[in-house]
Design a protein around this motif. Structure first.
Motif, PDB file in Angstrom:
ATOM      1  N   ARG A 197      -3.030  -2.367  -8.045  1.00 17.51           N
ATOM      2  CA  ARG A 197      -3.747  -3.630  -7.790  1.00 17.51           C
ATOM      3  C   ARG A 197      -2.792  -4.698  -7.245  1.00 17.51           C
ATOM      4  O   ARG A 197      -3.146  -5.472  -6.376  1.00 17.51           O
ATOM      5  CB  ARG A 197      -4.418  -4.108  -9.063  1.00 17.51           C
ATOM      6  CG  ARG A 197      -5.243  -5.392  -8.929  1.00 17.51           C
ATOM      7  CD  ARG A 197      -6.408  -5.196  -7.989  1.00 17.51           C
ATOM      8  NE  ARG A 197      -7.199  -6.402  -7.881  1.00 17.51           N
ATOM      9  CZ  ARG A 197      -8.041  -6.639  -6.881  1.00 17.51           C
ATOM     10  NH1 ARG A 197      -8.198  -5.736  -5.907  1.00 17.51           N
ATOM     11  NH2 ARG A 197      -8.747  -7.748  -6.848  1.00 17.51           N
ATOM     12  N   SER A 198      -1.580  -4.721  -7.774  1.00 22.30           N
ATOM     13  CA  SER A 198      -0.617  -5.719  -7.329  1.00 22.30           C
ATOM     14  C   SER A 198      -0.271  -5.547  -5.859  1.00 22.30           C
ATOM     15  O   SER A 198      -0.053  -6.528  -5.136  1.00 22.30           O
ATOM     16  CB  SER A 198       0.667  -5.652  -8.176  1.00 22.30           C
ATOM     17  OG  SER A 198       1.458  -4.533  -7.836  1.00 22.30           O
ATOM     18  N   LEU A 199      -0.209  -4.297  -5.397  1.00 19.06           N
ATOM     19  CA  LEU A 199       0.071  -4.055  -3.983  1.00 19.06           C
ATOM     20  C   LEU A 199      -1.057  -4.590  -3.097  1.00 19.06           C
ATOM     21  O   LEU A 199      -0.809  -5.171  -2.049  1.00 19.06           O
ATOM     22  CB  LEU A 199       0.267  -2.562  -3.733  1.00 19.06           C
ATOM     23  CG  LEU A 199       1.487  -1.924  -4.413  1.00 19.06           C
ATOM     24  CD1 LEU A 199       1.500  -0.425  -4.167  1.00 19.06           C
ATOM     25  CD2 LEU A 199       2.782  -2.560  -3.922  1.00 19.06           C
ATOM     26  N   SER A 200      -2.302  -4.394  -3.555  1.00 14.79           N
ATOM     27  CA  SER A 200      -3.454  -4.916  -2.805  1.00 14.79           C
ATOM     28  C   SER A 200      -3.424  -6.440  -2.760  1.00 14.79           C
ATOM     29  O   SER A 200      -3.685  -7.054  -1.712  1.00 14.79           O
ATOM     30  CB  SER A 200      -4.762  -4.438  -3.448  1.00 14.79           C
ATOM     31  OG  SER A 200      -4.844  -3.032  -3.441  1.00 14.79           O
ATOM     32  N   LEU A 201      -3.110  -7.050  -3.895  1.00 11.06           N
ATOM     33  CA  LEU A 201      -3.061  -8.509  -3.958  1.00 11.06           C
ATOM     34  C   LEU A 201      -1.937  -9.065  -3.089  1.00 11.06           C
ATOM     35  O   LEU A 201      -2.100 -10.078  -2.409  1.00 11.06           O
ATOM     36  CB  LEU A 201      -2.887  -8.978  -5.403  1.00 11.06           C
ATOM     37  CG  LEU A 201      -4.058  -8.683  -6.348  1.00 11.06           C
ATOM     38  CD1 LEU A 201      -3.674  -9.005  -7.786  1.00 11.06           C
ATOM     39  CD2 LEU A 201      -5.305  -9.494  -5.943  1.00 11.06           C
ATOM     40  N   SER A 202      -0.784  -8.384  -3.104  1.00 10.82           N
ATOM     41  CA  SER A 202       0.350  -8.834  -2.295  1.00 10.82           C
ATOM     42  C   SER A 202       0.036  -8.731  -0.816  1.00 10.82           C
ATOM     43  O   SER A 202       0.382  -9.604  -0.018  1.00 10.82           O
ATOM     44  CB  SER A 202       1.601  -8.012  -2.625  1.00 10.82           C
ATOM     45  OG  SER A 202       1.985  -8.196  -3.968  1.00 10.82           O
ATOM     46  N   SER A 203      -0.646  -7.637  -0.409  1.00 13.62           N
ATOM     47  CA  SER A 203      -1.008  -7.465   0.986  1.00 13.62           C
ATOM     48  C   SER A 203      -1.988  -8.534   1.436  1.00 13.62           C
ATOM     49  O   SER A 203      -1.874  -9.086   2.527  1.00 13.62           O
ATOM     50  CB  SER A 203      -1.633  -6.081   1.200  1.00 13.62           C
ATOM     51  OG  SER A 203      -0.704  -5.072   0.903  1.00 13.62           O
ATOM     52  N   ALA A 204      -2.958  -8.837   0.560  1.00 14.02           N
ATOM     53  CA  ALA A 204      -3.947  -9.863   0.896  1.00 14.02           C
ATOM     54  C   ALA A 204      -3.301 -11.239   1.021  1.00 14.02           C
ATOM     55  O   ALA A 204      -3.651 -12.026   1.907  1.00 14.02           O
ATOM     56  CB  ALA A 204      -5.035  -9.912  -0.174  1.00 14.02           C
ATOM     57  N   ALA A 205      -2.311 -11.504   0.152  1.00 15.63           N
ATOM     58  CA  ALA A 205      -1.633 -12.805   0.194  1.00 15.63           C
ATOM     59  C   ALA A 205      -0.722 -12.909   1.410  1.00 15.63           C
ATOM     60  O   ALA A 205      -0.517 -13.981   1.966  1.00 15.63           O
ATOM     61  CB  ALA A 205      -0.827 -13.018  -1.078  1.00 15.63           C
ATOM     62  N   GLY A 206      -0.160 -11.741   1.819  1.00 14.83           N
ATOM     63  CA  GLY A 206       0.778 -11.755   2.929  1.00 14.83           C
ATOM     64  C   GLY A 206       0.080 -11.810   4.270  1.00 14.83           C
ATOM     65  O   GLY A 206       0.672 -12.125   5.281  1.00 14.83           O
TER      66      GLY A 206
END
Length: 206
Positions: A197-206
């Motif tokens: 989930r953290s990878l998805s959130l980081s990608s969305a934020a980036g």
């Protein structure tokens, strides 16, 4: 397992995700799922292969045998706490533990609603966004409560994502006999989900 490293791994993961600014601290969402265990068979000597620490429960008129995983998540879908039990305890038995530190809002389905729980949350200054139940003797909820339930459902939908992901990864039944072994397996699945989930959130934020 003997060193309780499952809890340590879970907590350390949360600390790292918090340092990365991925935790959204504006509410706690609570849900539970049944994780089935094989019902076992009777041996010729009269004993059974059934897991003695699993138990039965009913949902939607159907009988299930196994365990339950109870989780708390933040608004972003990161799992922030968990409990693991046999299947018999009601889902609502763990919500107070899982939300004891929440200061803003508690979101859950109607299985968790009680007058006393709502009163306690209000005394703490916490918004009680637990879905309303139809009152006994009434055919339906009033229109206002229906609208509120739709709003609650739209917020709480994210807490169902961890269980959906775990099932998609093949975690549909417990893999071991005994509560503690299966608790460790459940916790490690949550750790894996949080990193995913953290990878998805980081990608969305980036």
């Amino acid at each position: 397992r003997e060193a309780d490293l499952d809890r340590r791994l879970f907590d350390d993961t949360l600390k790292q995700l918090e340092r990365r600014g991925l935790l959204v601290k504006d509410g706690t969402l609570v849900d539970a799922t049944i994780i089935e265990q094989a019902r076992g068979e009777k041996r010729e000597d009269g004993t059974s292969t059934r897991d003695p620490e699993a138990s039965f429960t009913k949902k939607g008129g159907e009988s299930y045998h196994g365990y339950k995983g109870h989780i708390a998540a933040d608004r972003s879908g990161i799992v922030t706490d968990y409990r693991f039990s046999d299947a018999a305890p009601h889902d609502s038995n763990f919500i107070d533990e899982l939300t004891r530190r929440e200061k803003k809002m508690v979101v859950a389905d109607s299985a968790y609603r009680s007058v006393e729980r709502e009163r306690r949350l209000r005394r703490r200054g916490v918004c009680c966004a637990i879905a309303f139940r139809r009152q006994r003797g009434r055919p339906d909820l009033p229109p206002l409560l229906k609208r509120l339930n739709r709003m609650i459902a739209s917020v709480r939908a994210v807490v169902e994502h961890p269980f959906a992901w775990m099932r998609a990864m093949g975690y549909r039944r417990v893999r071991y006999r005994g509560r503690r072994r299966n608790e460790l397996d459940f916790a490690l699945n949550l750790v894996a989900y949080n990193w995913k989930r953290s990878l998805s959130l980081s990608s969305a934020a980036g």
